[in-house]
Design a protein around this motif. Structure first.
Motif, PDB file in Angstrom:
ATOM      1  N   THR A 110       0.834  -1.206   0.000  1.00  0.00           N
ATOM      2  CA  THR A 110       0.000   0.000   0.000  1.00  0.00           C
ATOM      3  C   THR A 110       0.866   1.253   0.000  1.00  0.00           C
ATOM      4  N   LEU A 111       1.888   1.269   0.845  1.00  0.00           N
ATOM      5  CA  LEU A 111       2.806   2.399   0.917  1.00  0.00           C
ATOM      6  C   LEU A 111       3.477   2.634  -0.431  1.00  0.00           C
ATOM      7  N   THR A 112       3.927   1.561  -1.071  1.00  0.00           N
ATOM      8  CA  THR A 112       4.573   1.648  -2.381  1.00  0.00           C
ATOM      9  C   THR A 112       3.618   2.196  -3.432  1.00  0.00           C
ATOM     10  N   ALA A 113       2.387   1.702  -3.432  1.00  0.00           N
ATOM     11  CA  ALA A 113       1.396   2.164  -4.404  1.00  0.00           C
ATOM     12  C   ALA A 113       1.114   3.658  -4.234  1.00  0.00           C
ATOM     13  N   GLU A 114       1.016   4.121  -2.988  1.00  0.00           N
ATOM     14  CA  GLU A 114       0.781   5.545  -2.727  1.00  0.00           C
ATOM     15  C   GLU A 114       1.964   6.392  -3.184  1.00  0.00           C
ATOM     16  N   ALA A 115       3.169   5.944  -2.906  1.00  0.00           N
ATOM     17  CA  ALA A 115       4.369   6.689  -3.314  1.00  0.00           C
ATOM     18  C   ALA A 115       4.477   6.724  -4.837  1.00  0.00           C
ATOM     19  N   GLU A 116       4.213   5.607  -5.478  1.00  0.00           N
ATOM     20  CA  GLU A 116       4.276   5.537  -6.943  1.00  0.00           C
ATOM     21  C   GLU A 116       3.234   6.474  -7.564  1.00  0.00           C
ATOM     22  N   GLU A 117       2.055   6.508  -6.981  1.00  0.00           N
ATOM     23  CA  GLU A 117       1.011   7.403  -7.473  1.00  0.00           C
ATOM     24  C   GLU A 117       1.455   8.864  -7.361  1.00  0.00           C
ATOM     25  N   ALA A 118       2.091   9.217  -6.257  1.00  0.00           N
ATOM     26  CA  ALA A 118       2.591  10.588  -6.072  1.00  0.00           C
ATOM     27  C   ALA A 118       3.692  10.915  -7.083  1.00  0.00           C
ATOM     28  N   VAL A 119       4.582   9.952  -7.323  1.00  0.00           N
ATOM     29  CA  VAL A 119       5.651  10.159  -8.311  1.00  0.00           C
ATOM     30  C   VAL A 119       5.049  10.385  -9.691  1.00  0.00           C
ATOM     31  N   LEU A 120       4.124   9.522 -10.087  1.00  0.00           N
ATOM     32  CA  LEU A 120       3.508   9.649 -11.415  1.00  0.00           C
ATOM     33  C   LEU A 120       2.706  10.942 -11.547  1.00  0.00           C
ATOM     34  N   GLU A 121       2.053  11.350 -10.464  1.00  0.00           N
ATOM     35  CA  GLU A 121       1.301  12.614 -10.501  1.00  0.00           C
ATOM     36  C   GLU A 121       2.255  13.789 -10.720  1.00  0.00           C
ATOM     37  N   SER A 122       3.365  13.793 -10.001  1.00  0.00           N
ATOM     38  CA  SER A 122       4.356  14.862 -10.149  1.00  0.00           C
ATOM     39  C   SER A 122       4.946  14.876 -11.551  1.00  0.00           C
ATOM     40  N   LEU A 123       5.304  13.699 -12.061  1.00  0.00           N
ATOM     41  CA  LEU A 123       5.898  13.612 -13.391  1.00  0.00           C
ATOM     42  C   LEU A 123       4.873  13.856 -14.490  1.00  0.00           C
ATOM     43  N   GLY A 124       3.621  13.560 -14.222  1.00  0.00           N
ATOM     44  CA  GLY A 124       2.553  13.762 -15.208  1.00  0.00           C
ATOM     45  C   GLY A 124       2.269  15.223 -15.470  1.00  0.00           C
ATOM     46  N   ASP A 125       2.637  16.076 -14.531  1.00  0.00           N
ATOM     47  CA  ASP A 125       2.430  17.516 -14.687  1.00  0.00           C
ATOM     48  C   ASP A 125       3.565  18.182 -15.446  1.00  0.00           C
ATOM     49  N   ARG A 126       4.601  17.441 -15.754  1.00  0.00           N
ATOM     50  CA  ARG A 126       5.769  18.010 -16.439  1.00  0.00           C
ATOM     51  C   ARG A 126       5.904  17.399 -17.828  1.00  0.00           C
ATOM     52  N   THR A 127       6.146  18.254 -18.805  1.00  0.00           N
ATOM     53  CA  THR A 127       6.364  17.764 -20.160  1.00  0.00           C
ATOM     54  C   THR A 127       7.842  17.831 -20.502  1.00  0.00           C
ATOM     55  N   LEU A 128       8.174  17.169 -21.589  1.00  0.00           N
ATOM     56  CA  LEU A 128       9.545  17.236 -22.084  1.00  0.00           C
ATOM     57  C   LEU A 128       9.881  18.673 -22.475  1.00  0.00           C
ATOM     58  N   ALA A 129       8.901  19.404 -23.016  1.00  0.00           N
ATOM     59  CA  ALA A 129       9.115  20.818 -23.376  1.00  0.00           C
ATOM     60  C   ALA A 129       9.461  21.637 -22.134  1.00  0.00           C
ATOM     61  N   ASP A 130       8.728  21.414 -21.028  1.00  0.00           N
ATOM     62  CA  ASP A 130       9.023  22.106 -19.766  1.00  0.00           C
ATOM     63  C   ASP A 130      10.450  21.817 -19.317  1.00  0.00           C
ATOM     64  N   SER A 131      10.862  20.563 -19.455  1.00  0.00           N
ATOM     65  CA  SER A 131      12.191  20.148 -19.018  1.00  0.00           C
ATOM     66  C   SER A 131      13.288  20.800 -19.844  1.00  0.00           C
ATOM     67  N   VAL A 132      13.090  20.890 -21.157  1.00  0.00           N
ATOM     68  CA  VAL A 132      14.081  21.550 -22.022  1.00  0.00           C
ATOM     69  C   VAL A 132      14.193  23.026 -21.649  1.00  0.00           C
ATOM     70  N   LEU A 133      13.057  23.677 -21.410  1.00  0.00           N
ATOM     71  CA  LEU A 133      13.085  25.085 -20.992  1.00  0.00           C
ATOM     72  C   LEU A 133      13.847  25.257 -19.683  1.00  0.00           C
ATOM     73  N   GLU A 134      13.622  24.351 -18.739  1.00  0.00           N
ATOM     74  CA  GLU A 134      14.318  24.425 -17.451  1.00  0.00           C
ATOM     75  C   GLU A 134      15.824  24.221 -17.636  1.00  0.00           C
ATOM     76  N   LEU A 135      16.222  23.274 -18.475  1.00  0.00           N
ATOM     77  CA  LEU A 135      17.644  23.064 -18.731  1.00  0.00           C
ATOM     78  C   LEU A 135      18.282  24.289 -19.385  1.00  0.00           C
ATOM     79  N   ARG A 136      17.570  24.895 -20.315  1.00  0.00           N
ATOM     80  CA  ARG A 136      18.096  26.102 -20.979  1.00  0.00           C
ATOM     81  C   ARG A 136      18.209  27.257 -19.974  1.00  0.00           C
ATOM     82  N   ARG A 137      17.244  27.347 -19.044  1.00  0.00           N
ATOM     83  CA  ARG A 137      17.306  28.375 -17.998  1.00  0.00           C
ATOM     84  C   ARG A 137      18.512  28.143 -17.106  1.00  0.00           C
ATOM     85  N   LEU A 138      18.744  26.899 -16.727  1.00  0.00           N
ATOM     86  CA  LEU A 138      19.903  26.564 -15.898  1.00  0.00           C
ATOM     87  C   LEU A 138      21.212  26.870 -16.637  1.00  0.00           C
ATOM     88  N   ASP A 139      21.243  26.598 -17.929  1.00  0.00           N
ATOM     89  CA  ASP A 139      22.442  26.854 -18.716  1.00  0.00           C
ATOM     90  C   ASP A 139      22.705  28.353 -18.832  1.00  0.00           C
TER      91      ASP A 139
END
Length: 166
Positions: free
Chosen positions: A130-159
């Motif tokens: 149960t604990l694992t399922a809840e943690a996995e759901e939270a991970v997927l929810e967090s990652l589901g809100d981020r796109t590859l486009a968002d990630s590229v923009l963040e990397l360019r900002r960091l650069d």
């Protein structure tokens, strides 16, 4: 430690390390393809991707298989072939990349074969699942809100921030 148990321990450590880096490697691979798409660089070969990821082309090809099966990547064989994104970066979520990288393996695995001799050992497996399922759901929810486009923009900002610091 006996030689055979040391070998077993070393192999187990290698497998655990591999499991820990699959998502980060797959994400880096996808980011490389995204930047190449933004720069109109064309497809990247497994050898080029391996060089940039400091790994071997065989591992890159293994990472590409599930990404290709899900349509996140398109691979063309041959001398002028290579890998490119299968969809625009704003239509690829990090959750999709994560799922491709780890498959159906749970975030954590419960210790198998524990005899139910007390309250803890009788229910630890169910509790941990149960604990694992809840943690996995939270991970997927967090990652589901981020796109590859968002990630590229963040990397360019960091650069850009790093370039200003020089």
């Amino acid at each position: 430690m006996a030689p055979s148990s040391r070998l077993c321990h070393d192999l187990r450590a290698e497998v655990e390390t591999l499991l820990d880096i699959r998502f980060s490697r797959a994400l880096q691979l996808m980011l490389l393809l995204a930047v190449a798409a933004d720069d109109d660089s064309g497809p990247l070969s497994s050898a080029e991707l391996a060089r940039m990821l400091n790994t071997n082309p065989s591992l890159v090809r293994k990472l590409l298989v599930p990404l290709t099966e899900e349509g996140l990547v398109v691979c063309v064989k041959g001398r002028t072939g290579g890998a490119r994104l299968g969809r625009p970066t704003d239509r690829i979520t990090l959750a999709e990349i994560y799922r491709c990288a780890v498959g159906d393996k749970p975030l954590w695995a419960c210790s198998p074969g524990v005899e139910p001799v007390c309250q803890v050992t009788a229910h630890a497996g169910e509790y941990f699942a149960t604990l694992t399922a809840e943690a996995e759901e939270a991970v997927l929810e967090s990652l589901g809100d981020r796109t590859l486009a968002d990630s590229v923009l963040e990397l360019r900002r960091l650069d850009t921030g790093r370039a200003r610091q020089r």
